[in-house]
Design an enzyme around this catalytic site. Sequence first.
Site, PDB file in Angstrom:
ATOM      1  N   GLU A  33     109.958 113.766 -16.660  1.00 52.74           N
ATOM      2  CA  GLU A  33     109.154 113.252 -15.551  1.00 52.74           C
ATOM      3  C   GLU A  33     109.699 111.899 -15.140  1.00 52.74           C
ATOM      4  O   GLU A  33     109.793 110.981 -15.955  1.00 52.74           O
ATOM      5  CB  GLU A  33     107.689 113.139 -15.968  1.00 52.74           C
ATOM      6  CG  GLU A  33     106.801 112.388 -14.995  1.00 52.74           C
ATOM      7  CD  GLU A  33     106.847 112.943 -13.573  1.00 52.74           C
ATOM      8  OE1 GLU A  33     107.159 112.163 -12.642  1.00 52.74           O
ATOM      9  OE2 GLU A  33     106.590 114.138 -13.393  1.00 52.74           O
ATOM     10  N   LYS A  50      88.657 111.535  -5.342  1.00 56.14           N
ATOM     11  CA  LYS A  50      87.297 111.963  -5.676  1.00 56.14           C
ATOM     12  C   LYS A  50      86.486 110.821  -6.267  1.00 56.14           C
ATOM     13  O   LYS A  50      85.248 110.779  -6.101  1.00 56.14           O
ATOM     14  CB  LYS A  50      87.321 113.146  -6.640  1.00 56.14           C
ATOM     15  CG  LYS A  50      87.489 114.490  -5.959  1.00 56.14           C
ATOM     16  CD  LYS A  50      88.667 114.484  -5.020  1.00 56.14           C
ATOM     17  CE  LYS A  50      88.925 115.748  -4.262  1.00 56.14           C
ATOM     18  NZ  LYS A  50      90.158 115.634  -3.425  1.00 56.14           N
ATOM     19  N   GLY A 177      93.087 118.200  10.361  1.00 56.55           N
ATOM     20  CA  GLY A 177      91.731 118.596  10.021  1.00 56.55           C
ATOM     21  C   GLY A 177      91.648 119.614   8.908  1.00 56.55           C
ATOM     22  O   GLY A 177      90.679 120.364   8.821  1.00 56.55           O
ATOM     23  N   ILE A 180      92.448 117.779   3.233  1.00 53.73           N
ATOM     24  CA  ILE A 180      92.752 116.379   2.957  1.00 53.73           C
ATOM     25  C   ILE A 180      92.261 115.490   4.091  1.00 53.73           C
ATOM     26  O   ILE A 180      91.617 114.459   3.870  1.00 53.73           O
ATOM     27  CB  ILE A 180      94.270 116.192   2.727  1.00 53.73           C
ATOM     28  CG1 ILE A 180      94.711 116.925   1.459  1.00 53.73           C
ATOM     29  CG2 ILE A 180      94.611 114.701   2.606  1.00 53.73           C
ATOM     30  CD1 ILE A 180      96.216 116.907   1.230  1.00 53.73           C
ATOM     31  N   GLU A 199      92.711 117.420  15.193  1.00 54.65           N
ATOM     32  CA  GLU A 199      93.266 118.657  14.617  1.00 54.65           C
ATOM     33  C   GLU A 199      93.859 119.512  15.731  1.00 54.65           C
ATOM     34  O   GLU A 199      93.227 119.729  16.763  1.00 54.65           O
ATOM     35  CB  GLU A 199      92.165 119.430  13.884  1.00 54.65           C
ATOM     36  CG  GLU A 199      92.485 120.864  13.536  1.00 54.65           C
ATOM     37  CD  GLU A 199      93.738 121.008  12.671  1.00 54.65           C
ATOM     38  OE1 GLU A 199      94.522 121.937  12.942  1.00 54.65           O
ATOM     39  OE2 GLU A 199      93.941 120.196  11.744  1.00 54.65           O
ATOM     40  N   ARG A 268     101.579 119.188   3.156  1.00 56.25           N
ATOM     41  CA  ARG A 268     102.520 118.716   2.154  1.00 56.25           C
ATOM     42  C   ARG A 268     103.735 119.644   2.127  1.00 56.25           C
ATOM     43  O   ARG A 268     103.665 120.796   2.563  1.00 56.25           O
ATOM     44  CB  ARG A 268     101.858 118.658   0.777  1.00 56.25           C
ATOM     45  CG  ARG A 268     100.668 117.696   0.736  1.00 56.25           C
ATOM     46  CD  ARG A 268     100.072 117.600  -0.656  1.00 56.25           C
ATOM     47  NE  ARG A 268     100.980 116.979  -1.608  1.00 56.25           N
ATOM     48  CZ  ARG A 268     101.105 115.666  -1.786  1.00 56.25           C
ATOM     49  NH1 ARG A 268     100.375 114.826  -1.072  1.00 56.25           N
ATOM     50  NH2 ARG A 268     101.948 115.188  -2.675  1.00 56.25           N
ATOM     51  N   ASP A 310     103.374 123.360  -6.638  1.00 55.11           N
ATOM     52  CA  ASP A 310     103.619 123.264  -5.194  1.00 55.11           C
ATOM     53  C   ASP A 310     104.983 123.769  -4.758  1.00 55.11           C
ATOM     54  O   ASP A 310     105.227 123.916  -3.553  1.00 55.11           O
ATOM     55  CB  ASP A 310     103.464 121.808  -4.737  1.00 55.11           C
ATOM     56  CG  ASP A 310     102.026 121.337  -4.793  1.00 55.11           C
ATOM     57  OD1 ASP A 310     101.143 122.162  -5.111  1.00 55.11           O
ATOM     58  OD2 ASP A 310     101.771 120.144  -4.541  1.00 55.11           O
ATOM     59  N   HIS A 443      65.047 128.247 -10.498  1.00 53.26           N
ATOM     60  CA  HIS A 443      64.249 127.691  -9.399  1.00 53.26           C
ATOM     61  C   HIS A 443      63.657 126.350  -9.847  1.00 53.26           C
ATOM     62  O   HIS A 443      63.176 126.231 -10.982  1.00 53.26           O
ATOM     63  CB  HIS A 443      63.110 128.662  -9.067  1.00 53.26           C
ATOM     64  CG  HIS A 443      62.096 128.109  -8.100  1.00 53.26           C
ATOM     65  ND1 HIS A 443      62.317 128.075  -6.745  1.00 53.26           N
ATOM     66  CD2 HIS A 443      60.874 127.550  -8.295  1.00 53.26           C
ATOM     67  CE1 HIS A 443      61.263 127.530  -6.147  1.00 53.26           C
ATOM     68  NE2 HIS A 443      60.366 127.203  -7.066  1.00 53.26           N
TER      69      HIS A 443
END
Length: 465
Positions: A33, A50, A177, A180, A199, A268, A310, A443
């Site tokens: 890495e 997040k 849009g 991300i 968008e 990306r 990816d 519930h």
Amino acid sequence: MDETDVIVIGGGTGGYSTALRAAALGLDVVLAERDLVGGTCLHRGCIPSKAMLHAAELVDGIAEARDRWGVKATVDGIDWPALTATRDAIVAGNHRGVEAHLAQAGVRVVRASARLTGPRTVAAGGQVYAARRGVVLATGSRPRLLPGLVPDGRRIVTSDDALFAPGLPESVLVLGGGAIGVEYASLHRSMGARVVLVEAADRLLPLEDADVSRHLGRALRKRGVEVLTSALLTSAEPEGEGVRARVRTARGEDRELPVERLLVAVGREPVTDGLDLAAAGLAADARGHVPPADWARLETAVPGVHVVGDLLPPPSPGLAHASFAEGLLVAEALAGGSPRPVDYAAVPRVTYSSPQTAAVGLTEQQARDRGLDVVVNTMPLTAVAKGMVHGQGGSVKVVAERQGPVLGVHLVGPNVSEMIAESQLVVGWEAEAADVAQHVHPHPTLSEAVGEVFLTLGGRALHQV
């Protein structure tokens, strides 16, 4: 030459999950890495964004407490250094955890760029490593840029550096849009910025169900975000402390939009720079992906060279949790096992905007395009008591084959990211609506709405008419 069983190039979610699982199965693993283990998700994407979105929820909660519940509370301001310090502490803690896991598992981490020198050999950090079992490519992705837009980390930013730009902008144009872009538009609006979301497609989240897109668009507009769909950015020029952008709207009008920051979130692209795929007899496709010849093992046409994350083309969705599953699969294949292929149709998709969206499986249109005999049921979250308590709207939509399995579940509303796991099992196990209807939901919860939709589809409607 240093011999090992498995060489993993890239320490993001796909790479380190491969390394951990392979080591747990008794294989000797080298992980190369060039930056920080954890990759984009941990350091620039999923986790820090997040964390910031959680802070945004707290700001929104104060406004709701004041405006809806009579709690006399106000936000005096945002202490940006304190906020980012908390975010960075969360990232650092996760990073230490990943490094500790790798060390405990006996994975040898080489902190250097790596390149292929053959189908089973890799050069990294001045050393050449040979893999007895195989090589795993997990070099991830980077933000896609548009011609003429040069990020400077302050006025023009990408999703990789938006969180780390100085301070909170008073105005921001978010270009894109998809998930991300919607998340960043939501975040900046919660923090008090004037937000324009642009968008090119005719709706937000164009890959999701059209009803979810419509609901989200209405909700963001209600929050004060200016949403422009079927719109194109025609130019953007840094000017003083901001950017002067020009947008052509769906009506063909040319609008000038001076903003403090332009955030580019148009997707990306895979990273293969310096990897030297040709040395192993490989080549990327037209979009930069490295396609597998065998999706069941995620193995390329060159035996022993596998791909995760990816770098994979669709149907892999380029999501961190899919990368984890891909890493587990490849490690088990390299250890001589016969793992089950990743069921990409059952991989959930979540957008952490306000409101959130969450989905798994086919949209209604996708199911109809396949010629399936489809039944659909939708229920607003405000039709259950807990939805009324939240007061934020939202809905549950289930798409099923008539007299057949559930094909897709689509949620929009508060906290739906925590509700989608049940539906992942429903779709993944090809359950029928009547099967799900046999199970009792607690519930009062938002998940009751999911149960009610399945009850109706299963012919046992309770509160739906």
